[in-house]
Design a protein around this motif. Structure first.
Motif, PDB file in Angstrom:
ATOM      1  N   GLY A  29       0.807  -1.205   0.000  1.00  0.00           N
ATOM      2  CA  GLY A  29       0.000   0.000   0.000  1.00  0.00           C
ATOM      3  C   GLY A  29       0.845   1.263   0.000  1.00  0.00           C
ATOM      4  N   ARG A  30       1.870   1.266   0.841  1.00  0.00           N
ATOM      5  CA  ARG A  30       2.731   2.446   0.911  1.00  0.00           C
ATOM      6  C   ARG A  30       3.644   2.550  -0.305  1.00  0.00           C
ATOM      7  NH1 ARG A  30       5.057   1.308   6.716  1.00  0.00           N
ATOM      8  NH2 ARG A  30       4.533  -0.800   6.014  1.00  0.00           N
ATOM      9  N   MET A  31       4.206   1.439  -0.743  1.00  0.00           N
ATOM     10  CA  MET A  31       5.071   1.478  -1.920  1.00  0.00           C
ATOM     11  C   MET A  31       4.321   2.013  -3.137  1.00  0.00           C
ATOM     12  SD  MET A  31       8.144   0.384  -1.065  1.00  0.00           S
ATOM     13  CE  MET A  31       8.928  -0.170  -2.582  1.00  0.00           C
ATOM     14  N   ASN A  32       3.076   1.638  -3.263  1.00  0.00           N
ATOM     15  CA  ASN A  32       2.314   2.023  -4.447  1.00  0.00           C
ATOM     16  C   ASN A  32       1.789   3.453  -4.392  1.00  0.00           C
ATOM     17  OD1 ASN A  32       2.524  -0.380  -5.996  1.00  0.00           O
ATOM     18  ND2 ASN A  32       0.995  -1.367  -4.697  1.00  0.00           N
ATOM     19  N   THR A  33       1.652   4.038  -3.206  1.00  0.00           N
ATOM     20  CA  THR A  33       1.071   5.376  -3.111  1.00  0.00           C
ATOM     21  C   THR A  33       2.092   6.470  -2.838  1.00  0.00           C
ATOM     22  OG1 THR A  33       0.573   4.994  -0.761  1.00  0.00           O
ATOM     23  CG2 THR A  33      -1.167   4.487  -2.359  1.00  0.00           C
ATOM     24  N   LEU A  34       3.268   6.139  -2.310  1.00  0.00           N
ATOM     25  CA  LEU A  34       4.276   7.155  -2.050  1.00  0.00           C
ATOM     26  C   LEU A  34       4.750   7.795  -3.356  1.00  0.00           C
ATOM     27  CD1 LEU A  34       6.489   5.448   0.686  1.00  0.00           C
ATOM     28  CD2 LEU A  34       5.382   7.689   0.907  1.00  0.00           C
ATOM     29  N   PRO A  35       5.145   9.063  -3.330  1.00  0.00           N
ATOM     30  CA  PRO A  35       5.761   9.668  -4.525  1.00  0.00           C
ATOM     31  C   PRO A  35       7.040   8.933  -4.905  1.00  0.00           C
ATOM     32  CG  PRO A  35       5.142  11.356  -2.934  1.00  0.00           C
ATOM     33  CD  PRO A  35       4.985  10.029  -2.238  1.00  0.00           C
ATOM     34  N   LYS A  36       7.208   8.674  -6.184  1.00  0.00           N
ATOM     35  CA  LYS A  36       8.393   8.008  -6.710  1.00  0.00           C
ATOM     36  C   LYS A  36       9.209   8.972  -7.563  1.00  0.00           C
ATOM     37  CE  LYS A  36       5.380   5.155  -6.877  1.00  0.00           C
ATOM     38  NZ  LYS A  36       4.168   4.855  -6.040  1.00  0.00           N
ATOM     39  N   TYR A  37      10.525   8.882  -7.442  1.00  0.00           N
ATOM     40  CA  TYR A  37      11.447   9.663  -8.262  1.00  0.00           C
ATOM     41  C   TYR A  37      12.430   8.680  -8.886  1.00  0.00           C
ATOM     42  CZ  TYR A  37       9.581  13.462  -5.432  1.00  0.00           C
ATOM     43  OH  TYR A  37       8.734  14.339  -4.792  1.00  0.00           O
ATOM     44  N   VAL A  38      12.593   8.756 -10.201  1.00  0.00           N
ATOM     45  CA  VAL A  38      13.505   7.847 -10.891  1.00  0.00           C
ATOM     46  C   VAL A  38      14.536   8.673 -11.645  1.00  0.00           C
ATOM     47  CG1 VAL A  38      11.857   7.611 -12.806  1.00  0.00           C
ATOM     48  CG2 VAL A  38      13.723   5.973 -12.562  1.00  0.00           C
ATOM     49  N   VAL A  39      15.803   8.371 -11.395  1.00  0.00           N
ATOM     50  CA  VAL A  39      16.906   9.055 -12.063  1.00  0.00           C
ATOM     51  C   VAL A  39      17.160   8.365 -13.392  1.00  0.00           C
ATOM     52  CG1 VAL A  39      19.357   9.628 -11.929  1.00  0.00           C
ATOM     53  CG2 VAL A  39      17.927   9.763  -9.875  1.00  0.00           C
ATOM     54  N   ALA A  63      20.216  16.745  -9.271  1.00  0.00           N
ATOM     55  CA  ALA A  63      18.779  16.533  -9.126  1.00  0.00           C
ATOM     56  C   ALA A  63      18.430  16.054  -7.725  1.00  0.00           C
ATOM     57  CB  ALA A  63      18.296  15.527 -10.167  1.00  0.00           C
ATOM     58  N   VAL A  64      19.233  15.129  -7.186  1.00  0.00           N
ATOM     59  CA  VAL A  64      18.958  14.598  -5.855  1.00  0.00           C
ATOM     60  C   VAL A  64      19.264  15.651  -4.795  1.00  0.00           C
ATOM     61  CG1 VAL A  64      19.633  12.845  -4.174  1.00  0.00           C
ATOM     62  CG2 VAL A  64      19.273  12.214  -6.568  1.00  0.00           C
ATOM     63  N   ALA A  65      20.295  16.447  -5.000  1.00  0.00           N
ATOM     64  CA  ALA A  65      20.606  17.511  -4.047  1.00  0.00           C
ATOM     65  C   ALA A  65      19.442  18.495  -3.934  1.00  0.00           C
ATOM     66  CB  ALA A  65      21.882  18.227  -4.469  1.00  0.00           C
ATOM     67  N   GLU A  66      18.782  18.780  -5.046  1.00  0.00           N
ATOM     68  CA  GLU A  66      17.634  19.682  -5.008  1.00  0.00           C
ATOM     69  C   GLU A  66      16.475  19.060  -4.231  1.00  0.00           C
ATOM     70  OE1 GLU A  66      16.858  20.588  -9.081  1.00  0.00           O
ATOM     71  OE2 GLU A  66      18.668  21.827  -9.307  1.00  0.00           O
ATOM     72  N   LEU A  67      16.255  17.764  -4.396  1.00  0.00           N
ATOM     73  CA  LEU A  67      15.224  17.087  -3.607  1.00  0.00           C
ATOM     74  C   LEU A  67      15.584  17.073  -2.135  1.00  0.00           C
ATOM     75  CD1 LEU A  67      14.346  13.951  -5.781  1.00  0.00           C
ATOM     76  CD2 LEU A  67      12.892  15.939  -5.355  1.00  0.00           C
ATOM     77  N   ARG A  68      16.844  16.834  -1.853  1.00  0.00           N
ATOM     78  CA  ARG A  68      17.315  16.757  -0.466  1.00  0.00           C
ATOM     79  C   ARG A  68      17.122  18.081   0.274  1.00  0.00           C
ATOM     80  NH1 ARG A  68      23.147  16.799   1.464  1.00  0.00           N
ATOM     81  NH2 ARG A  68      23.292  15.457   3.315  1.00  0.00           N
ATOM     82  N   ALA A  69      17.140  19.177  -0.460  1.00  0.00           N
ATOM     83  CA  ALA A  69      16.986  20.496   0.154  1.00  0.00           C
ATOM     84  C   ALA A  69      15.533  20.807   0.513  1.00  0.00           C
ATOM     85  CB  ALA A  69      17.530  21.567  -0.793  1.00  0.00           C
TER      86      ALA A  69
END
Length: 208
Positions: A83-93, A115-121
């Protein structure tokens, strides 16, 4: 937001194909499924606890495509993760995918570290990497991983793709939690501390 990396690994450092014999047969690997005999209720509960901390999931393309194929097919409401895996936001590099099939998905193009640094911020709890060992390795070397969680199986394969073998400066870690499950899995949680320190042993007197 903190970046956490969770990896399953054997005692000799293999991370390839933990879940089934046909999960990842690249390079002729035939020893997949090595984690499964050691899974138990303690491991499942801890893995569920870790997933509770996620505000999003981060993947490399290969792992994303495998997860996007398999997780939506798990519809049992009693499954502790689906349930959580399917509904959480996903980001693919990826610079080859134009869009994701596992919703909600955002494709991150260009330089992965930027790209990941921007998400991390962004504000939030954890952006979690599950599998995607090559992406996780590259982000660890770039200083973008805050937490490393290892599930170590009491198995020596002597074959298969090994974890954390990419280029980069040595990474320092501080152990913040450890636990052994009834079936022999070792659960290790580390915080990153920057570049790994080095020293010279000068005898017992150095520790007194």
């Amino acid at each position: 937001m903190r970046i956490s990396l969770t990896e399953f690994v054997t005692l000799d450092g293999v991370s390839q194909g933990p879940g089934s014999p046909d999960e990842d047969t690249s390079d002729g690997f035939t020893a997949g499924g090595w984690l499964v005999p050691h899974m138990d209720a303690t491991f499942v509960q801890r893995a569920s606890d870790w997933l509770d901390l996620a505000d999003g999931l981060l993947f490399g393309r290969r792992t994303y495509e495998a997860f996007a194929r398999d997780w939506p097919a798990i519809t049992d409401p009693a499954d502790p993760f689906a349930g959580r895996m399917n509904t959480l936001p996903k980001y693919v590099v990826s610079n080859t995918l134009s869009e994701g099939s596992w919703h909600p998905t955002t494709v991150l193009t260009g330089d992965p570290a930027q790209a990941v640094a921007e998400l991390r911020a962004r504000p939030g709890r954890e952006l979690q990497i599950h599998g995607s060992a090559r992406l996780g390795d590259a982000l660890l070397a770039a200083g973008l991983v805050d937490t490393l969680r290892l599930v170590v199986a009491p198995t020596v394969l002597r074959t298969g793709r090994r974890l954390l073998t990419g280029p980069g400066a040595p990474s320092g870690l501080r152990l913040v939690h450890h636990e052994a499950t009834p079936n022999g899995l070792l659960l290790l949680e580390y915080e990153t501390t920057g570049q790994a320190p080095l020293g010279t042993y000068e005898g017992v007197a150095a520790f007194t």
